[in-house]
Design an enzyme around this catalytic site. Structure first.
Site, mmCIF file in Angstrom:
data_model
loop_
_atom_site.group_PDB
_atom_site.id
_atom_site.type_symbol
_atom_site.label_atom_id
_atom_site.label_comp_id
_atom_site.label_asym_id
_atom_site.label_seq_id
_atom_site.Cartn_x
_atom_site.Cartn_y
_atom_site.Cartn_z
ATOM 1 N N ASP A 1 -7.026 7.491 -8.642
ATOM 2 C CA ASP A 1 -7.781 6.348 -9.052
ATOM 3 C C ASP A 1 -8.588 5.931 -9.609
ATOM 4 O O ASP A 1 -9.134 6.427 -10.384
ATOM 5 C CB ASP A 1 -8.250 6.321 -7.473
ATOM 6 C CG ASP A 1 -8.429 5.369 -6.968
ATOM 7 O OD1 ASP A 1 -8.174 4.544 -7.038
ATOM 8 O OD2 ASP A 1 -9.090 5.574 -5.094
ATOM 9 N N SER B 1 0.877 4.454 -2.296
ATOM 10 C CA SER B 1 1.668 5.130 -1.286
ATOM 11 C C SER B 1 1.988 4.148 -1.407
ATOM 12 O O SER B 1 2.616 2.827 -0.984
ATOM 13 C CB SER B 1 0.024 5.089 -0.703
ATOM 14 O OG SER B 1 -0.456 3.990 -0.634
ATOM 15 N N ASN C 1 0.789 0.340 -0.263
ATOM 16 C CA ASN C 1 0.192 -0.473 -1.759
ATOM 17 C C ASN C 1 0.981 -1.648 -1.460
ATOM 18 O O ASN C 1 0.442 -2.425 -2.584
ATOM 19 C CB ASN C 1 0.345 1.079 -3.288
ATOM 20 C CG ASN C 1 -1.006 1.499 -3.427
ATOM 21 O OD1 ASN C 1 -0.365 2.447 -3.913
ATOM 22 N ND2 ASN C 1 -1.443 1.754 -2.732
HETATM 23 C C1 IPE Z 1 -4.824 3.444 -8.347
HETATM 24 O O1 IPE Z 1 -5.778 2.476 -8.942
HETATM 25 C C2 IPE Z 1 -3.551 2.943 -8.745
HETATM 26 C C3 IPE Z 1 -2.342 3.196 -8.204
HETATM 27 C C4 IPE Z 1 -3.120 3.001 -6.541
HETATM 28 C C5 IPE Z 1 -1.157 2.931 -8.289
HETATM 29 P P1 IPE Z 1 -6.545 1.142 -8.275
HETATM 30 O O2 IPE Z 1 -5.291 0.421 -8.931
HETATM 31 O O3 IPE Z 1 -6.610 1.807 -6.745
HETATM 32 O O4 IPE Z 1 -7.801 1.039 -8.608
HETATM 33 P P2 IPE Z 1 -9.655 0.572 -8.172
HETATM 34 O O5 IPE Z 1 -9.176 1.135 -6.856
HETATM 35 O O6 IPE Z 1 -8.788 -0.686 -7.363
HETATM 36 O O7 IPE Z 1 -10.122 0.998 -9.031
HETATM 37 MG MG MG Z 2 -7.542 2.306 -5.418
#
Ligand code: IPE
Ligand code: MG
Length: 228
Positions: free
Chosen positions: A2, A47, A50
């Site tokens: 993350d 996920s 996502n």
């Molecule tokens: C994690 O980074 C990558 C995935 C979920 C694939 P994020 O995209 O969640 O990054 P933040 O949480 O916005 O910083």
């Molecule tokens: Mg994130």
């Protein structure tokens, strides 16, 4: 994994750059893991939730999966790494499914290290699917009892050893539907580092924290009681 977005935001670059750097961090970490004595690593890549991100970000992330498998498959074959992708297949573009099938088949016999990529994964969906299979197997007379092991064997993580440690980066303190069943007695380590900055040093720090934990599995501290 993350913090890709925040990493990019802090640098004033597009989120896509953060995701790209995140893939580099994944490569560094996968490469370092066996040297720390780790036999299996499961990374949360995408996920089921996502999909709710903007379309261009979803397509960036899909592109990265393609790039990752294409660029690292030969290394996995060479270094005796077995790749398994866990998660629902529905909704995943066909060409990615083909890549995954090919990569899994080509690394199926490898046994030095198991890399599980959770992709289109959600722990509740995984448990639900295991329950469906259990129900079907009971109806078919394959099993006659619901047990802890019968459930574990029907999860997508059935090939992995018991889960010892869950690491989440970027300072968020929750599991977000990751390995809920498997996490029963896992140690949880939350690190402030943003995922694109992850690598051997951060992994080593997480393992150090893990080593300091006293794992009791529900028993009392002190000398082990004699078995039986
Ligand atoms: C994690 O980074 C990558 C995935 C979920 C694939 P994020 O995209 O969640 O990054 P933040 O949480 O916005 O910083
Ligand atoms: Mg994130």
């Amino acid at each position: 994994m993350d913090g890709n977005g925040r990493w990019a935001q802090r640098r004033g670059v597009p989120r896509a750059v953060g995701h790209r750097e995140g893939v580099q961090a994944l490569k560094r970490t996968v490469e370092a893991a066996p040297q720390f004595g780790i036999r299996c690593l499961t990374v949360y890549g995408f996920s089921t939730e996502n999909w709710n991100r903007p379309l261009d970000e979803v397509s960036d992330l899909m592109g990265l999966v393609r790039a990752y498998v294409r660029s690292d498959l030969e290394r996995m074959v060479r270094e005796n790494v077995r790749l398994r992708v866990i998660g629902q297949r529905e909704g995943v573009p066909d060409d990615i499914l083909e890549l995954i099938d090919d990569a899994e088949a080509r690394t199926a016999g490898n046994d030095r290290f198991l890399l599980q990529v959770a992709f289109n994964y959600g722990a509740r969906a995984d448990i639900t699917e295991a329950m469906r299979r259990l129900h079907a197997d009971m109806k078919a007379g394959v099993i006659d009892e619901i047990t802890d092991a019968a459930i574990s064997q029907r999860l997508s993580t059935c090939e992995a050893p018991p889960l010892d440690l869950i690491i989440r980066t970027s300072g968020e303190v929750r599991l977000s539907n990751f390995l809920l069943w498997e996490a029963a007695y896992a140690e949880l380590v939350f690190q402030e580092v943003l995922w694109p900055d992850y690598g051997p040093e951060a992994l080593s720090a997480a393992l150090e924290a893990f080593r300091c934990r006293q794992r009791r599995f529900g028993a009392r501290p002190g000398p082990m009681r004699a078995a039986g």
